[in-house]
Scaffold this active site. Structure first.
Site, PDB file in Angstrom:
ATOM      1  N   ASN A   9       0.862  -1.185   0.000  1.00 51.68           N
ATOM      2  CA  ASN A   9       0.000   0.000   0.000  1.00 51.68           C
ATOM      3  C   ASN A   9       0.899   1.237   0.000  1.00 51.68           C
ATOM      4  O   ASN A   9       1.490   1.579   1.020  1.00 51.68           O
ATOM      5  CB  ASN A   9      -0.901  -0.007   1.248  1.00 51.68           C
ATOM      6  CG  ASN A   9      -1.735   1.266   1.352  1.00 51.68           C
ATOM      7  OD1 ASN A   9      -1.892   1.995   0.370  1.00 51.68           O
ATOM      8  ND2 ASN A   9      -2.263   1.541   2.535  1.00 51.68           N
ATOM      9  N   LYS A  11       0.040   4.266  -0.346  1.00 53.36           N
ATOM     10  CA  LYS A  11      -0.629   5.476   0.164  1.00 53.36           C
ATOM     11  C   LYS A  11      -0.414   6.636  -0.837  1.00 53.36           C
ATOM     12  O   LYS A  11      -0.496   6.397  -2.022  1.00 53.36           O
ATOM     13  CB  LYS A  11      -0.119   5.814   1.555  1.00 53.36           C
ATOM     14  CG  LYS A  11      -0.115   4.604   2.487  1.00 53.36           C
ATOM     15  CD  LYS A  11       0.145   4.974   3.898  1.00 53.36           C
ATOM     16  CE  LYS A  11       0.334   3.712   4.726  1.00 53.36           C
ATOM     17  NZ  LYS A  11       0.066   3.908   6.116  1.00 53.36           N
ATOM     18  N   HIS A  95      -9.634   1.340   4.875  1.00 48.92           N
ATOM     19  CA  HIS A  95      -8.337   1.550   5.543  1.00 48.92           C
ATOM     20  C   HIS A  95      -8.530   2.527   6.707  1.00 48.92           C
ATOM     21  O   HIS A  95      -9.353   3.447   6.616  1.00 48.92           O
ATOM     22  CB  HIS A  95      -7.316   2.102   4.539  1.00 48.92           C
ATOM     23  CG  HIS A  95      -5.914   2.062   5.068  1.00 48.92           C
ATOM     24  ND1 HIS A  95      -5.425   3.022   5.919  1.00 48.92           N
ATOM     25  CD2 HIS A  95      -4.913   1.162   4.903  1.00 48.92           C
ATOM     26  CE1 HIS A  95      -4.172   2.722   6.248  1.00 48.92           C
ATOM     27  NE2 HIS A  95      -3.839   1.592   5.645  1.00 48.92           N
ATOM     28  N   GLU A  97      -6.919   4.963   7.629  1.00 49.78           N
ATOM     29  CA  GLU A  97      -6.714   6.377   7.282  1.00 49.78           C
ATOM     30  C   GLU A  97      -7.937   6.967   6.591  1.00 49.78           C
ATOM     31  O   GLU A  97      -8.120   8.186   6.570  1.00 49.78           O
ATOM     32  CB  GLU A  97      -5.437   6.510   6.424  1.00 49.78           C
ATOM     33  CG  GLU A  97      -4.191   6.286   7.272  1.00 49.78           C
ATOM     34  CD  GLU A  97      -2.981   5.768   6.528  1.00 49.78           C
ATOM     35  OE1 GLU A  97      -2.960   5.808   5.276  1.00 49.78           O
ATOM     36  OE2 GLU A  97      -2.038   5.305   7.200  1.00 49.78           O
ATOM     37  N   GLU A 165      -5.383  -4.751  10.838  1.00 49.40           N
ATOM     38  CA  GLU A 165      -4.353  -3.726  10.989  1.00 49.40           C
ATOM     39  C   GLU A 165      -4.631  -2.909  12.250  1.00 49.40           C
ATOM     40  O   GLU A 165      -5.401  -1.929  12.190  1.00 49.40           O
ATOM     41  CB  GLU A 165      -4.375  -2.780   9.797  1.00 49.40           C
ATOM     42  CG  GLU A 165      -4.079  -3.420   8.474  1.00 49.40           C
ATOM     43  CD  GLU A 165      -3.462  -2.439   7.503  1.00 49.40           C
ATOM     44  OE1 GLU A 165      -2.320  -2.645   7.122  1.00 49.40           O
ATOM     45  OE2 GLU A 165      -4.116  -1.443   7.157  1.00 49.40           O
ATOM     46  N   GLY A 171       2.409   2.442  10.687  1.00 54.73           N
ATOM     47  CA  GLY A 171       3.368   3.538  10.475  1.00 54.73           C
ATOM     48  C   GLY A 171       4.067   3.987  11.745  1.00 54.73           C
ATOM     49  O   GLY A 171       4.740   5.021  11.750  1.00 54.73           O
ATOM     50  N   SER A 211       3.356  -1.971  10.460  1.00 58.03           N
ATOM     51  CA  SER A 211       4.812  -1.946  10.647  1.00 58.03           C
ATOM     52  C   SER A 211       5.475  -3.289  10.361  1.00 58.03           C
ATOM     53  O   SER A 211       6.378  -3.713  11.089  1.00 58.03           O
ATOM     54  CB  SER A 211       5.166  -1.454  12.064  1.00 58.03           C
ATOM     55  OG  SER A 211       4.761  -0.111  12.226  1.00 58.03           O
TER      56      SER A 211
HETATM   57  C1  PEP Z   1      -0.808   0.379   6.015  1.00 54.49           C
HETATM   58  O1  PEP Z   1      -0.821   1.533   5.671  1.00 54.49           O
HETATM   59  O2  PEP Z   1      -1.744  -0.361   5.699  1.00 54.49           O
HETATM   60  C2  PEP Z   1       0.326  -0.108   6.813  1.00 54.49           C
HETATM   61  C3  PEP Z   1       0.261  -1.318   7.318  1.00 54.49           C
HETATM   62  O3  PEP Z   1       1.386   0.741   6.982  1.00 54.49           O
HETATM   63  P1  PEP Z   1       2.799   0.421   7.676  1.00 54.49           P
HETATM   64  O4  PEP Z   1       3.291  -0.897   7.110  1.00 54.49           O
HETATM   65  O5  PEP Z   1       3.679   1.558   7.303  1.00 54.49           O
HETATM   66  O6  PEP Z   1       2.552   0.318   9.143  1.00 54.49           O
END
Ligand code: PEP
Length: 250
Positions: A9, A11, A95, A97, A165, A171, A211
């Protein structure tokens, strides 16, 4: 064991199509070496058309979001039909976000149905913002799963990916432990079974995101019980993402 699924992803990155193409080529080369892994890339929608020209085979493409209607007066939006017409195969739905800017469980459910109607696979993101010692976050996850799936015919469960998640791990560098991930995989399976029956529940692909990095991917994959990863930050670095693909390959 289902085929491992590793999803990038990006973003709102990278800033130019030239950079996007460079990273894409690197990811595609890494994916080609591991045909046992299903690799999916979700770039910003504006890059989909161009990247589609060399997608297919080793890497499938995904959109990061969709509107729930197939067409109409929705300025700034894109529809599942448009995404499908480009040749993409997946859409990330719900998601954190996007939930943060107002997307509700009901909106997510409508987007799942719209995605399935367009014959695409929804990658449905769920996850709690924080954990409490009373375990209330389990109830939160149950509500997210139940509302996401209640209008979906059970015959379509095989076409859905759940990405667990935890928001506190996205992040932040604060990955969930292997035990947290395993516990949540079992919990999601249990609540899917409770609400929709074991046969349908076992058809759903469940992956982890938050992460995931080259140094934790192998351990999380081996002991976490999930079928793969949704990767944000590390998916923009070809060598890091390639190591994560390797961690799931058999
Ligand atoms: C995400 O944006 O779905 C995500 C898992 O980000 P990160 O791997 O940076 O934590």
């Amino acid at each position: 064991m289902p085929q491992p699924l590793v999803i990038a992803n990006w973003k709102m990155n990278p800033q130019t199509l030239t950079e996007a193409k460079q990273i894409f080529v690197g990811i595609k080369n890494a994916a080609k070496k591991h045909p046992s892994v299903s690799v999916v890339l979700a770039p910003p929608a504006i890059y989909l058309t161009e990247l589609m020209k060399s997608a297919g085979g080793a890497v499938s493409l995904a959109a990061q979001n969709t509107h729930s209607e197939p067409l109409g007066s929705f300025t700034g939006e894109i529809s599942p039909t448009m995404i499908s017409a480009l040749g993409a195969k997946y859409i990330i739905v719900g998601h954190s976000e996007r939930r943060m800017i107002g997307e509700s469980n009901g909106d997510v459910a409508k987007k799942i149905m719209a995605t399935l109607k367009a014959r695409l696979t929804p990658i449905v993101c769920i996850g709690e913002s924080a954990r409490d010692s009373q375990g209330n976050f389990f109830t939160f996850i149950e509500t997210q799963v139940e509302t996401a799936f209640e209008i979906v015919p059970r015959t379509r469960f095989k076409d859905i990916v759940i990405a667990y998640e935890p928001i506190w791990a996205i992040g932040t560098g604060a990955t969930a432990t292997v035990e947290d991930v395993k516990e949540m995989q079992l919990f999601i399976l249990k609540i899917l079974t409770k609400h929709f029956g074991r046969t349908a529940a076992e058809q759903v692909t469940i992956i982890y995101g938050g992460s995931v990095k080259p140094d934790n991917a192998a351990k999380l994959y081996e002991a976490g019980g999930m079928s793969g990863f949704l990767v944000g930050g590390a998916s923009l670095k070809v060598t890091d993402f390639a190591t994560i693909i390797v961690a799931t390959a058999n």
